[in-house]
Design a protein around this motif. Structure first.
Motif, short mmCIF file in Angstrom:
data_model
loop_
_atom_site.label_atom_id
_atom_site.label_comp_id
_atom_site.label_asym_id
_atom_site.label_seq_id
_atom_site.Cartn_x
_atom_site.Cartn_y
_atom_site.Cartn_z
N ASP A 141 -17.60 74.61 -24.86
CA ASP A 141 -16.38 74.99 -24.14
C ASP A 141 -16.63 75.31 -22.67
N ASN A 307 -10.42 74.16 -14.00
CA ASN A 307 -9.93 74.68 -15.28
C ASN A 307 -10.91 75.67 -15.91
N GLU A 312 -8.73 78.03 -18.09
CA GLU A 312 -7.72 77.15 -18.66
C GLU A 312 -8.39 76.18 -19.64
N LYS A 313 -7.58 75.47 -20.42
CA LYS A 313 -8.12 74.40 -21.24
C LYS A 313 -8.74 73.35 -20.33
N THR A 316 -6.53 70.50 -18.93
CA THR A 316 -5.25 70.79 -18.31
C THR A 316 -5.08 69.94 -17.04
#
Length: 343
Positions: A141, A307, A312-313, A316
């Protein structure tokens, strides 16, 4: 000039809603030309560092494209060229992290040493661009990859070459191959997949002169081809030159022409779709190339870094496909029939 697909796929969500049709798909509906125009991707007030392996024809263009995207977004971007030295790259990443950047964009000098980069960055999120970590389990991630599927490039190159050979009634390719940096994943993928694709398309591929490693460099390719010629290599039996990138193909062409070798009837294919590669197709020196969008990779990597820094994802505002922490920017085939769309 026709606008290319590859760049304006990266737009802020508000721009998507107001300006584009079908923005949620993985295909762009608008695009850039070979000049790699920057597109506004997001408003962001922070600091990002780009650490690039080196500045050859392709990576130098990528570096400029990230800078252009950062400028139009008013993002403070620092760029560091590591001269293809992974240890220097690790030091640059460490220094950037210690200076408190919000995110890093890293073009690996050595794709087998991504863990070193992650260790040097500490808690700073990383977007690897163009060269994927060899150990893809490192992607997660906060450590993501933006690039193009290298197996696709080799397959496309093989298909382009098979089509060109068949068009002239040939079912055999007596080839000479120029490989990139030894050990890099995309060197291996490009080299293996093009030959497999030729065979799948009914072309018998015979290596007439042993392949040489040229570090993706035009000057190295020219030097090594000159050395082969000086040692008596017979290029009269070669009807096909396969190169892992445009630069090396052009170096080989230059050396062969200077030695009086007629390359006009050879099928010569590269990868990257650099400006000089596209010009070579226009000039009739190269048969085809596979376009790799520096502007698409630049805009996507910058937006992904924004992001990650903003929590954020990762995808995005990005309409390219996201798969297993990887954002894929597609390769595209270029021949004499459509080179004007890219140049």
């Amino acid at each position: 000039m026709k606008m290319k697909k590859a760049f304006a796929a990266i737009l802020a969500g508000t721009m998507c809603a107001g300006m584009l049709v079908g923005c949620g798909t993985s295909q762009a509906t608008q695009s850039d030309s070979k000049t790699d125009r920057a597109v506004k991707v997001s408003d962001y007030d922070g600091e990002i560092t780009l650490v690039i392996a080196t500045k050859d024809e392709f990576l130098g263009t990528l570096d400029n494209a990230v800078k252009a995207a950062a400028e139009i977004n008013n993002v403070e971007l620092h760029s560091v060229d590591c001269g293809a030295d992974q240890d220097k790259q690790n030091d640059a990443v460490r220094a950037a992290a210690e200076n408190g950047v919000d995110a890093l964009i890293v073009n690996l000098a050595d794709d087998s040493r991504a863990q070193d980069v992650i260790d040097a960055a500490g808690d700073i999120p990383i977007v690897f661009v163009n060269r994927c970590p060899k150990d893809t389990s490192l992607l997660n991630d906060t450590h993501v990859y933006v690039g193009s599927d290298e197996s696709t490039s080799g397959v496309m190159q093989g298909e382009l070459l098979a089509d060109a050979l068949k068009k002239d009634g040939q079912t055999e390719a007596h080839y000479f191959m120029l490989k990139g940096t030894e050990g890099l994943l995309h060197t291996m993928a490009r080299s293996e997949d093009v030959i497999e694709t030729l065979q799948k398309n009914g072309i018998t591929a015979e290596e007439t002169i042993p392949a040489i490693d040229c570090d993706f460099s035009r000057s190295v390719a020219m030097e090594k081809v000159n050395a082969l010629l000086a040692n008596g290599a017979d290029f009269s039996k070669v009807d096909t030159i396969i190169s892992n990138n445009d630069d090396m193909a052009l170096g080989a062409i230059e050396a062969l022409k200077q030695a009086g070798v007629d390359t006009s009837k050879m099928k010569i294919v590269g990868i990257d779709g650099t400006q000089i590669g596209l010009q070579a197709i226009l000039d009739g020196d190269m048969t085809a190339t596979v376009f790799q969008s520096t502007s698409g990779q630049a805009a996507a990597s910058l937006q992904a870094a924004i992001n990650l820094a903003s929590k954020e994802k990762v995808n995005t505002g990005i309409s390219y496909q996201l798969e297993d922490h990887t954002i894929w920017v597609p390769f595209e085939k270029v021949t004499e029939d459509n080179v004007g769309d890219y140049y």
